[in-house]
Design a protein around this motif. Sequence first.
Motif, short mmCIF file in Angstrom:
data_model
loop_
_atom_site.label_atom_id
_atom_site.label_comp_id
_atom_site.label_asym_id
_atom_site.label_seq_id
_atom_site.Cartn_x
_atom_site.Cartn_y
_atom_site.Cartn_z
N ALA A 147 0.73 -1.03 0.06
CA ALA A 147 -0.58 0.49 -0.07
C ALA A 147 0.85 0.98 -0.37
O ALA A 147 0.75 2.35 -1.00
CB ALA A 147 -0.98 0.08 0.89
N HIS A 148 1.63 0.75 1.13
CA HIS A 148 3.11 2.64 1.10
C HIS A 148 4.17 1.84 1.37
O HIS A 148 3.97 0.79 1.60
CB HIS A 148 1.85 2.88 2.30
N ASP A 167 5.77 -0.52 4.35
CA ASP A 167 5.29 -1.76 4.29
C ASP A 167 5.86 -2.71 3.50
O ASP A 167 5.86 -3.83 4.59
CB ASP A 167 4.08 -1.82 3.92
N TYR A 226 -4.71 -4.82 9.14
CA TYR A 226 -5.29 -4.67 10.63
C TYR A 226 -5.78 -3.17 9.92
O TYR A 226 -6.22 -2.77 10.35
CB TYR A 226 -3.86 -4.05 11.34
N HIS A 275 -4.77 -0.63 2.51
CA HIS A 275 -4.03 -2.38 2.20
C HIS A 275 -4.96 -3.41 2.03
O HIS A 275 -5.40 -3.93 1.64
CB HIS A 275 -3.43 -2.07 3.66
ZN LIG Z 1 1.17 0.88 4.65
#
Ligand SMILES: [Zn+2]
Length: 295
Positions: free
Chosen positions: A14-15, A18, A145, A150
């Motif tokens: 996602a980022h 990660d 999470y 995500h």
């Molecule tokens: Zn992330």
Amino acid sequence: MKDLPARRLLLVHAHPDDETINNGATMALYAAAGAQVTLVTCTLGEEGEVIPPDLAHLAPDREDRLGPHRIGELAAAMKELGVTDHRFLGGPGRFRDSGMMGLEQNHREGAFWNTDVDDAAPHLVEVIRSVRPQVLVTYDPHGGYGHPDHIQAHRVAMRAAGLSADPGYRPGLGEAHTIAKIYWNRVPRSVAEEGFARLRDAGVDFPGIAAIDDIPGVVDDSDITAEIDGREYAERKAAAMRAHASQIAVDGPFFALSNDLGQPMFVREYYQLVQGDPGAPPGEREHDLFAGVPA
Ligand SMILES: [Zn+2]
């Protein structure tokens, strides 16, 4: 078709950061072994909270320049891991970080969470059909999470894996390709518990200690199907985490995100096979994500 390395691993995250937190040792290990390791990061992480005070001016509510800064951090981290093929889904800045669940940023124009899965997936289909990975690693349906980006990365990765295999789906994006094995990132509960016990004993400088529920992807040990021993790459992983300096504070084998809560860094990394044939006998863990993949 051009010559491709024999083993090809694709990770969808996602980022920036990660990939290192979840898979840094795995990525370094396979890169060192000559496999093609391809990272696709879906957003620039523009909404991340900035840890170092001297970088606070980059924050989205100030100069909003965190995204470009994190492109540089990711490049530095990949250098530490020996990974040369890292891309952003649809190109840098195509999809914006959606922020934590429930924030108004979730619904912003261009936010990854606010993007139709079928509009994002073709960008990944194009990568899959070009790289032709045998193994895909991404998150579980909860995104590990619950962060919207995500969850969306999971949806896009799973959708793109399916579409890539369909010869009738947009042939212009490349020849159809079926990914042999798909894994979700996991942490066995016993390993998380042991890591936190180690952290409490070590007495590090972080203002607090995270809870097991803060760790993405924690599941019962019995759900784990693959375990990668990345101890040889522990220093590489730690260096890559330090490269993400706007987001991660590293203290020895422990680290903290912007919540200032210490958590253990894992150099054995764990996975759950969710698609494809296991390369280990029933009840045993795989120790190679390519196990059982035909040469
Ligand atoms: Zn992330």
